[in-house]
Design an enzyme around this catalytic site. Structure first.
Site, PDB file in Angstrom:
ATOM      1  N   CYS A  86      46.719  72.809 107.184  1.00 50.85           N
ATOM      2  CA  CYS A  86      45.552  72.814 107.781  1.00 50.85           C
ATOM      3  C   CYS A  86      45.598  72.021 108.975  1.00 50.85           C
ATOM      4  O   CYS A  86      46.189  72.144 109.854  1.00 50.85           O
ATOM      5  CB  CYS A  86      44.196  72.474 106.869  1.00 50.85           C
ATOM      6  SG  CYS A  86      42.659  73.071 107.516  1.00 50.85           S
ATOM      7  N   HIS A 196      45.488  75.762 101.664  1.00 50.70           N
ATOM      8  CA  HIS A 196      45.981  74.483 101.067  1.00 50.70           C
ATOM      9  C   HIS A 196      46.564  74.694  99.774  1.00 50.70           C
ATOM     10  O   HIS A 196      45.823  74.899  98.484  1.00 50.70           O
ATOM     11  CB  HIS A 196      44.213  73.691 100.718  1.00 50.70           C
ATOM     12  CG  HIS A 196      43.889  73.406 101.958  1.00 50.70           C
ATOM     13  ND1 HIS A 196      43.931  71.954 102.332  1.00 50.70           N
ATOM     14  CD2 HIS A 196      43.040  73.913 102.791  1.00 50.70           C
ATOM     15  CE1 HIS A 196      43.227  71.879 103.474  1.00 50.70           C
ATOM     16  NE2 HIS A 196      42.648  73.046 103.689  1.00 50.70           N
ATOM     17  N   GLU A 198      48.047  72.437  97.918  1.00 54.05           N
ATOM     18  CA  GLU A 198      47.630  71.222  97.190  1.00 54.05           C
ATOM     19  C   GLU A 198      46.279  71.468  96.378  1.00 54.05           C
ATOM     20  O   GLU A 198      46.105  70.946  95.309  1.00 54.05           O
ATOM     21  CB  GLU A 198      47.584  69.938  97.961  1.00 54.05           C
ATOM     22  CG  GLU A 198      46.471  69.706  98.708  1.00 54.05           C
ATOM     23  CD  GLU A 198      46.183  70.537  99.998  1.00 54.05           C
ATOM     24  OE1 GLU A 198      45.192  70.248 100.853  1.00 54.05           O
ATOM     25  OE2 GLU A 198      46.978  71.671 100.226  1.00 54.05           O
TER      26      GLU A 198
END
Length: 231
Positions: A86, A196, A198
């Protein structure tokens, strides 16, 4: 293997990245503040999402001049693994480590939801645990994720197999050229992506499809150092 998570003023996904490393591969991981000048002790460097320096001027434009970003450029030249997520992707393009730029979403609205990605290139250190063509569920959260590059650069990305992820057909959330969600450097050691991974490492989060990015990195490092484990 040792991971670093860079922290700029305004980063807000640094904790997510740190916990993802802890929970998926269990390897040592440190937060590294933006004033650091040396990243030589780290094998993989994560540049997290957020709003570095408040996104003043434009996303990543000020972070590009931080001391730690200068160290990041040196780490890239040494072949270290670097993943920009990002805002981290935006920083990598501003620093010249990846081509192109991230523009405002075509809708001019912030988009935050689950997104389907197609794995285009599974030959990178970040994607080897995926199957080529596999569709995975990875969330997005961005207002300036519209990847842009000129036609010549796009041809180079396509010819060099540098497009790592595309948004699944008819799901492009931001208007990015060629539905690009993530790209890599020519050498393959640097990946930048808007979604994302994560935030997709536990069923409680709605998907575990991001876990294999971290296991891919660990396996690639182990193979490089002669300590590979079976997948």
């Amino acid at each position: 293997m040792k991971f670093a998570v860079l922290v700029y003023p305004g980063s807000n996904c640094d904790i997510d990245c740190y916990k993802a490393v802890e929970d998926t591969v269990g390897e040592p991981v440190d937060y590294v503040w933006h004033t650091a000048t040396d990243l030589s002790e780290y094998d993989c460097i994560l540049v997290p999402g957020g709003f570095s320096y408040g996104d003043y001027l434009r996303c990543g434009a000020i972070a590009r001049f931080a001391s730690v970003t200068q160290a990041l450029v040196k780490a890239a030249e040494q072949g270290k693994y670097i993943l920009g997520i990002c805002n981290g992707f935006q920083v990598l393009t501003e620093a010249g480590l990846l081509p192109g730029a991230l523009l405002r979403n075509r809708s001019l609205k912030f988009r935050c939801h689950s997104t389907l990605l197609k794995v285009v290139n599974n030959a990178t250190p970040f994607t080897s645990d995926y199957a080529e063509g596999e569709v995975i569920n990875i969330p997005i959260a961005h207002g300036e994720g519209n990847y842009y590059c000129d036609e010549e650069t796009l041809r180079e990305l396509q010819q060099n197999n540098q497009i790592v992820f595309r948004y699944e057909t008819d799901t492009n959330p931001n208007g990015s050229v060629d539905d690009i969600a993530g790209i890599c450097s020519k050498e393959g050691n640097i990946v930048g992506m808007m979604p994302h991974p994560e935030r997709a490492v536990d069923e409680l989060l709605g998907s575990v499809d991001g876990k294999r990015m971290f296991t891919s990195i660990l396996n690639a490092w182990r193979e490089q150092h002669g300590t590979a484990v079976s997948r």
